[in-house]
Design a protein around this motif. Structure first.
Motif, PDB file in Angstrom:
ATOM      1  N   UNK A 153       0.883  -1.418  -0.019  1.00  0.00           N
ATOM      2  CA  UNK A 153      -0.046  -0.020   0.027  1.00  0.00           C
ATOM      3  C   UNK A 153       0.808   1.250  -0.096  1.00  0.00           C
ATOM      4  N   UNK A 154       2.179   1.116   0.395  1.00  0.00           N
ATOM      5  CA  UNK A 154       3.156   2.184   0.062  1.00  0.00           C
ATOM      6  C   UNK A 154       2.875   3.015  -1.299  1.00  0.00           C
ATOM      7  N   UNK A 155       2.998   4.364  -1.230  1.00  0.00           N
ATOM      8  CA  UNK A 155       2.783   5.076  -2.515  1.00  0.00           C
ATOM      9  C   UNK A 155       4.357   5.723  -2.817  1.00  0.00           C
ATOM     10  N   UNK A 156       4.926   5.239  -3.839  1.00  0.00           N
ATOM     11  CA  UNK A 156       6.194   5.547  -4.333  1.00  0.00           C
ATOM     12  C   UNK A 156       6.024   6.588  -5.487  1.00  0.00           C
ATOM     13  N   UNK A 157       6.836   7.624  -5.113  1.00  0.00           N
ATOM     14  CA  UNK A 157       7.093   8.922  -6.178  1.00  0.00           C
ATOM     15  C   UNK A 157       8.573   8.932  -6.737  1.00  0.00           C
ATOM     16  N   UNK A 158       8.743   9.375  -7.924  1.00  0.00           N
ATOM     17  CA  UNK A 158      10.126   9.518  -8.384  1.00  0.00           C
ATOM     18  C   UNK A 158      10.294  11.107  -8.476  1.00  0.00           C
ATOM     19  N   UNK A 159      11.511  11.407  -8.083  1.00  0.00           N
ATOM     20  CA  UNK A 159      11.920  12.963  -8.013  1.00  0.00           C
ATOM     21  C   UNK A 159      13.312  12.921  -8.954  1.00  0.00           C
ATOM     22  N   UNK A 160      13.475  13.926  -9.542  1.00  0.00           N
ATOM     23  CA  UNK A 160      14.528  14.051 -10.290  1.00  0.00           C
ATOM     24  C   UNK A 160      15.602  14.826  -9.545  1.00  0.00           C
ATOM     25  N   UNK A 161      16.702  14.018  -9.827  1.00  0.00           N
ATOM     26  CA  UNK A 161      18.046  14.511  -9.056  1.00  0.00           C
ATOM     27  C   UNK A 161      18.338  16.083  -9.601  1.00  0.00           C
ATOM     28  N   UNK A 162      18.379  16.335 -10.489  1.00  0.00           N
ATOM     29  CA  UNK A 162      18.613  17.485 -10.993  1.00  0.00           C
ATOM     30  C   UNK A 162      17.885  18.790 -10.340  1.00  0.00           C
ATOM     31  N   UNK A 163      16.532  18.480 -10.040  1.00  0.00           N
ATOM     32  CA  UNK A 163      15.907  19.428  -9.209  1.00  0.00           C
ATOM     33  C   UNK A 163      16.548  19.636  -7.879  1.00  0.00           C
ATOM     34  N   UNK A 172       9.505  24.963 -19.679  1.00  0.00           N
ATOM     35  CA  UNK A 172       9.533  24.202 -20.961  1.00  0.00           C
ATOM     36  C   UNK A 172       9.422  22.690 -20.380  1.00  0.00           C
ATOM     37  N   UNK A 173       9.702  22.576 -19.225  1.00  0.00           N
ATOM     38  CA  UNK A 173       9.781  21.138 -18.596  1.00  0.00           C
ATOM     39  C   UNK A 173       8.569  20.743 -17.993  1.00  0.00           C
ATOM     40  N   UNK A 174       8.301  19.344 -17.890  1.00  0.00           N
ATOM     41  CA  UNK A 174       7.085  19.104 -17.116  1.00  0.00           C
ATOM     42  C   UNK A 174       7.350  18.674 -15.732  1.00  0.00           C
ATOM     43  N   UNK A 175       6.549  18.499 -14.917  1.00  0.00           N
ATOM     44  CA  UNK A 175       6.822  18.156 -13.566  1.00  0.00           C
ATOM     45  C   UNK A 175       7.413  16.829 -13.221  1.00  0.00           C
ATOM     46  N   UNK A 176       8.387  16.798 -12.630  1.00  0.00           N
ATOM     47  CA  UNK A 176       9.364  15.708 -12.249  1.00  0.00           C
ATOM     48  C   UNK A 176      10.366  15.513 -13.287  1.00  0.00           C
ATOM     49  N   UNK A 177      10.563  16.372 -14.299  1.00  0.00           N
ATOM     50  CA  UNK A 177      11.223  16.253 -15.208  1.00  0.00           C
ATOM     51  C   UNK A 177      12.325  17.633 -15.211  1.00  0.00           C
ATOM     52  N   UNK A 178      12.430  18.078 -14.350  1.00  0.00           N
ATOM     53  CA  UNK A 178      13.498  19.315 -14.312  1.00  0.00           C
ATOM     54  C   UNK A 178      12.778  20.700 -14.323  1.00  0.00           C
ATOM     55  N   UNK A 179      11.459  20.932 -14.004  1.00  0.00           N
ATOM     56  CA  UNK A 179      11.035  22.118 -14.055  1.00  0.00           C
ATOM     57  C   UNK A 179      11.476  23.186 -13.070  1.00  0.00           C
ATOM     58  N   UNK A 180      11.859  22.369 -11.763  1.00  0.00           N
ATOM     59  CA  UNK A 180      12.229  23.040 -10.622  1.00  0.00           C
ATOM     60  C   UNK A 180      13.514  23.518 -10.957  1.00  0.00           C
ATOM     61  N   UNK A 229      14.851  24.072 -13.697  1.00  0.00           N
ATOM     62  CA  UNK A 229      14.607  25.250 -14.770  1.00  0.00           C
ATOM     63  C   UNK A 229      14.616  26.592 -14.280  1.00  0.00           C
ATOM     64  N   UNK A 230      13.752  26.724 -13.235  1.00  0.00           N
ATOM     65  CA  UNK A 230      13.386  28.284 -12.460  1.00  0.00           C
ATOM     66  C   UNK A 230      14.270  28.783 -11.595  1.00  0.00           C
ATOM     67  N   UNK A 231      15.085  27.705 -10.823  1.00  0.00           N
ATOM     68  CA  UNK A 231      16.216  27.946  -9.815  1.00  0.00           C
ATOM     69  C   UNK A 231      17.214  28.325 -10.843  1.00  0.00           C
ATOM     70  N   UNK A 232      17.625  27.704 -11.727  1.00  0.00           N
ATOM     71  CA  UNK A 232      18.633  28.116 -12.587  1.00  0.00           C
ATOM     72  C   UNK A 232      18.486  29.636 -13.346  1.00  0.00           C
ATOM     73  N   UNK A 233      17.278  29.748 -13.780  1.00  0.00           N
ATOM     74  CA  UNK A 233      17.025  30.939 -14.438  1.00  0.00           C
ATOM     75  C   UNK A 233      17.301  32.183 -13.329  1.00  0.00           C
ATOM     76  N   UNK A 234      16.414  32.225 -12.290  1.00  0.00           N
ATOM     77  CA  UNK A 234      16.873  33.240 -11.120  1.00  0.00           C
ATOM     78  C   UNK A 234      18.192  33.280 -10.853  1.00  0.00           C
TER      79      UNK A 234
END
Length: 174
Positions: A34-44, A144-152, A154-159
């Motif tokens: 029943x555990x819910x597993x999520x995947x996060x992007x290492x680049x984020x 330009x990136x989807x959720x979990x695919x580097x959108x975080x 993207x915004x951090x690097x731009x700032x």
């Protein structure tokens, strides 16, 4: 006249992120127990760590309650992690009071309807490319990136690039 989101980047000193659909792709793997597993992007994760090391505040406000998510984010050095937040404006207001934040200095990235109240309060509302239409409509920046695919990242690097804080080489102490 509408101003470009790029004009807002120099003012940002605080990032607030949702988890599911932003730091993850929004998909859940349901394990036999029943555990819910999520995947996060290492680049984020890397970008959030760099932002923290360069003096930015990085905060999380999520409706999810997964303890492994909290552990991962805490391991990056994020201390303001609000899970189980269904009325996200309450946690946002706590952060504003705690750090005496000015809305124009805050970037919030969300992807779904519960994020809208906070997105309407901050200086720069952002979302992943695959956010729901209502969120895209109020966002000043759609990655330009989807959720979990580097959108975080993207915004951090731009700032950080606009502020001269994104270097090609970072200390090995990350």
């Amino acid at each position: 006249m509408e101003i470009s989101y790029k004009q807002l980047l120099p003012e940002i000193n605080t990032f607030i992120f949702d988890v599911d659909g932003v730091l993850t792709n929004g998909m859940l793997t349901i394990m036999p127990d029943g555990e819910l597993v999520r995947h996060m992007n290492v680049k984020d994760g890397y970008a959030m760590k760099i932002a923290l090391n360069k003096g930015f505040k990085v905060c999380i406000i999520s409706g999810g309650t997964n303890i492994a998510v909290k552990s991962r984010l805490a391991a990056l050095g994020i201390s303001d992690i609000y899970l189980g937040a269904h009325d996200k404006i309450k946690q946002y207001n706590e952060l504003v009071e705690k750090y005496n934040l000015k809305p124009e200095n805050v970037l919030y990235m969300g992807d779904d309807i519960p994020d809208i109240p906070v997105m309407q309060k901050v200086g720069l509302a952002a979302c992943p490319n695959d956010a729901v239409p209502e969120v895209q409509q109020i966002s000043k920046y759609i990655s330009i990136k989807k959720g979990g695919e580097g959108c975080v990242r993207d915004v951090i690097e731009q700032v950080m690039r606009v502020q001269g804080k994104w270097d090609h080489y970072f200390e090995a102490t990350l």
